[in-house]
Write an enzyme that holds these catalytic residues in place. Structure first.
Site, PDB file in Angstrom:
ATOM      1  N   THR A 304      71.570  37.723  10.808  1.00 15.20           N
ATOM      2  CA  THR A 304      70.923  38.900  10.215  1.00 15.20           C
ATOM      3  C   THR A 304      71.311  39.066   8.751  1.00 15.20           C
ATOM      4  O   THR A 304      70.457  39.337   7.897  1.00 15.20           O
ATOM      5  CB  THR A 304      71.347  40.178  10.976  1.00 15.20           C
ATOM      6  OG1 THR A 304      70.725  40.165  12.250  1.00 15.20           O
ATOM      7  CG2 THR A 304      70.919  41.428  10.249  1.00 15.20           C
ATOM      8  N   HIS A 480      65.483  36.052  12.355  1.00 10.00           N
ATOM      9  CA  HIS A 480      65.898  34.684  12.704  1.00 10.00           C
ATOM     10  C   HIS A 480      65.444  34.407  14.124  1.00 10.00           C
ATOM     11  O   HIS A 480      64.938  35.310  14.793  1.00 10.00           O
ATOM     12  CB  HIS A 480      67.418  34.509  12.592  1.00 10.00           C
ATOM     13  CG  HIS A 480      68.201  35.624  13.245  1.00 10.00           C
ATOM     14  ND1 HIS A 480      68.301  35.753  14.610  1.00 10.00           N
ATOM     15  CD2 HIS A 480      68.861  36.684  12.721  1.00 10.00           C
ATOM     16  CE1 HIS A 480      69.006  36.827  14.896  1.00 10.00           C
ATOM     17  NE2 HIS A 480      69.360  37.424  13.775  1.00 10.00           N
TER      18      HIS A 480
END
Ligand code: GP9
Ligand code: MN
Length: 635
Positions: A304, A480
């Site tokens: 993140t 992601h």
């Protein structure tokens, strides 16, 4: 004669024997682990042999430290080193199960995050992991059983020297053969799995320590002259804005919705005849929204935080660890700082502890005015809580009042958490069935995605009702992958196709949706990545970027580069994919023929150059020598 044999037996029964036994055990344990637990892409006999011998040299050498001690301490030392090696190995096995990557020293500083991880980490352990410790217990037993004998035994001088010499011989042969097979292995080491494959787990740990030390000394050695080379590079790679889009969102508010673990394959995906993310699907077709379906995440170990780092700075995250943590004190010219000059206030909204990913430190250095972390929210009802803070629905709901405190125009980012590994969710909150592959991460993934989708829809309803929808640009991006390539078997069932290297690379696509009131939307197939977001957004806001040190280019520009680098030096592009040392033709999926090879090599060198320049900026903290209006600051 009798005596001699007798003496020998004592020796092998004594410490030397135990040392050799320990070497053998850790060698085999490591080899089998490397072979079965990691996807190292071992090909051909030479690589097989290297994988087998590489732990031997390390085992002989590291355990030989014990010879430096006397009497009982010898055995204690052997046990200590053996246990440390075993833990290093085991920790990497567990880490790899989620990240498909190896631990680096900087990721160890990230353990401040691990306290909050609880359930996620536990989900990574398996019952069979006990086997990683049986040998240690056995060595402890030997120590106790042979206590008396070990006190008396002297190993002499010759055997340790022989052991060390043998270890050095094995290790240097290993290194020589590895370099033959993969020239510049240690110099171009973006990809950790190569180092483990060729040199083994323990040499990798040493290599990683050296790299970490190098990176941290880089700041001390840097000076303002280093910036000039960087500016020359970024200026010559700059992509001018597209006049059709430049300034379309001028003076509008900006809302980023950080979509945790959202992958592009979810868009329009049907599970048991139902759309998983109906709201995002509808946005992808919205007349004022551009949906980028060939947009890739470029994160590495910072997950993140890497995604955030890129979209705030257009700088790559680091090859090791998270820049949020190791470079939190650097000088940045991030989006909030740039937009301050245009009258923007800035704020981040996130229902987790402010210290997670060191956000409370680095956000200050990005120029954020406000950070509404868990303290700003009511987190008292356990039903509202996910593993990483407030669930998305109460999060967006409670954020409304906070958002309304901000003067406009504002630049804001909302970081969601509900759709996070291991995707567990109170079944009462779910509105779609689990998948049935038998792989629980994959099966659960759809329920939390649906929940996140509903939460976004609720937030949009608020934006419409409050009128913000008419003067706000809304950027949504997946941060992601959520399903790592360890789950590709189950993914094959979901996708109904084989996960080839190309498909696997395309699973790294994350959705990017940009809504601008009045803008003509549509599906855009341009190849791009998170590095390209900042210049794209700034240009839409009517902000020029030619003086900024950015390593991405505006996705809407005619000059946009469609070669998308990954952090390990791999890349994708509309024609060629470079994956783990092989070039593929994107259309056919086949290995590239030699006629195109030269071109691919050129692209690969460009990718490497870009990553290196970006790393220079971050490791050298070079932005302290550069003013945001484009001047070099002399010391
Ligand atoms: C928690 C969060 C999760 O605050 O943003 O980070 P991740 O584990 O996805 O990197
Ligand atoms: Mn994340």
């Amino acid at each position: 004669m009798k005596d001699l044999v007798g003496k020998k037996r004592v020796q092998l029964n004594g410490f030397l024997g135990i040392y050799l036994l320990a070497v053998f055990m850790i060698w085999m344990k490591t080899y089998l682990t490397q072979l079965t637990q990691f996807e190292l892409g071992v090909e051909g006999t030479l690589q097989q042999i290297l994988l087998l011998i590489n732990p031997l040299g390390s085992a002989l050498l590291l355990l030989s430290v014990a010879f430096l001690f006397r009497g009982k301490r010898k055995m204690s030392m052997l046990l200590l080193v053996y246990t440390l090696m075993s833990f290093l190995l085991f920790a990497n096995v567990v880490y790899y199960r989620f990240f498909s990557d190896f631990i680096t020293l900087p990721t160890i500083y990230q353990t401040q995050n691990f306290g909050d991880l609880g359930g996620s980490v536990l989900a990574l352990f398996r019952g069979t992991d006990i086997f990683y410790f049986v040998d240690i217990a056995f060595l402890f037993y030997v120590r106790i059983a042979k206590k008396q004998q070990l006190k008396l035994v002297k190993t002499g001088f010759v055997m340790p020297v022989v052991a060390v010499a043998f270890a050095l011989m094995i290790s240097s042969t290993n290194l020589y053969l590895a370099e033959e097979d993969r020239p510049d292995l240690l110099v171009r080491g973006f990809d950790r799995s190569y180092i483990v494959k060729y040199l083994g787990m323990y040499n990798y740990a040493i290599y990683d320590s050296v790299k970490t030390a190098e990176a941290s000394s880089e700041r001390a050695l840097a000076d303002s002259s280093d910036v000039t080379e960087i500016i020359n590079y970024t200026k010559s790679n700059h992509a001018d804005p597209n006049p059709a889009y430049f300034g379309l969102a001028k003076d509008m508010n900006v809302i980023y919705l950080h979509l945790e673990s959202m992958q592009t394959f979810l868009i329009d995906h049907q599970l048991n005849g139902q759309e998983v993310t109906p709201f995002l699907n509808s946005l992808a077709k919205n007349e004022n929204t551009l949906y980028f379906d060939s947009f890739y995440h470029q994160t590495a170990q910072g997950k993140t935080s890497d995604a955030e780092f890129m979209l705030e700075n257009a700088l790559f995250g680091l090859p090791q660890g998270s820049a949020f943590i190791t470079k939190g004190q650097n000088t940045y010219q991030a989006a909030p700082t740039i937009l301050k000059d245009y009258g923007y206030t800035s704020a981040v909204f996130h229902g987790n502890n402010g210290s997670f990913w060191n956000r409370n430190v680095i956000y200050n250095n990005f120029g954020y005015d406000e950070f509404f972390d868990a303290n700003a929210y009511d987190t008292s009802d356990p039903k509202n809580m996910a593993e990483y803070g407030l669930l998305d629905k109460p999060f967006f709901e409670q954020s409304q009042a906070l958002l309304e405190t901000l003067p406009q125009p504002f630049y804001t980012k909302f970081i969601t958490v509900a759709h996070h590994f291991p995707y567990k969710m109170d079944q009462e909150l779910t509105t779609i069935e689990k998948a049935t592959t038998g792989d629980s991460s994959v099966d659960n993934y759809f329920q939390t995605a649906r929940y996140a989708d509903e939460a976004i829809e609720e937030f949009f309803t608020y934006l419409k009702e409050s009128g913000l929808y008419d003067n706000t640009m809304i950027v949504m991006y997946g941060d992601h992958y959520g399903i790592s390539d360890n789950h590709n078997r189950a993914m094959e069932q979901i996708l109904g196709e084989e996960v080839t290297p190309i498909v696997n690379a395309d699973l790294q696509r994350v959705p990017l949706l940009i809504y601008v009131p009045g803008m003509e939307g549509g599906i855009n197939h341009t190849y791009g990545g998170q590095m390209d977001l900042l210049p794209t957004v700034l240009h839409l806001l009517g902000v020029e970027t030619q003086n900024n040190i950015h390593f991405g280019t505006d996705l809407l520009s005619e000059d946009h580069s469609q070669v998308v680098p990954f952090r390990n030096g791999n890349f994708v592009s509309p024609t060629i994919y470079s994956l783990d040392g092989k070039y593929y033709d994107r259309q056919t999926g086949l290995i590239l023929d030699s006629s195109q090879y030269e071109h691919a090599e050129k692209l690969s060198a460009m990718v490497e150059e870009k990553l290196n320049y970006s790393d220079k900026v971050v490791n050298g903290d070079l932005l302290r020598f550069y003013s945001k209006d484009g001047k070099v600051i002399e010391e």
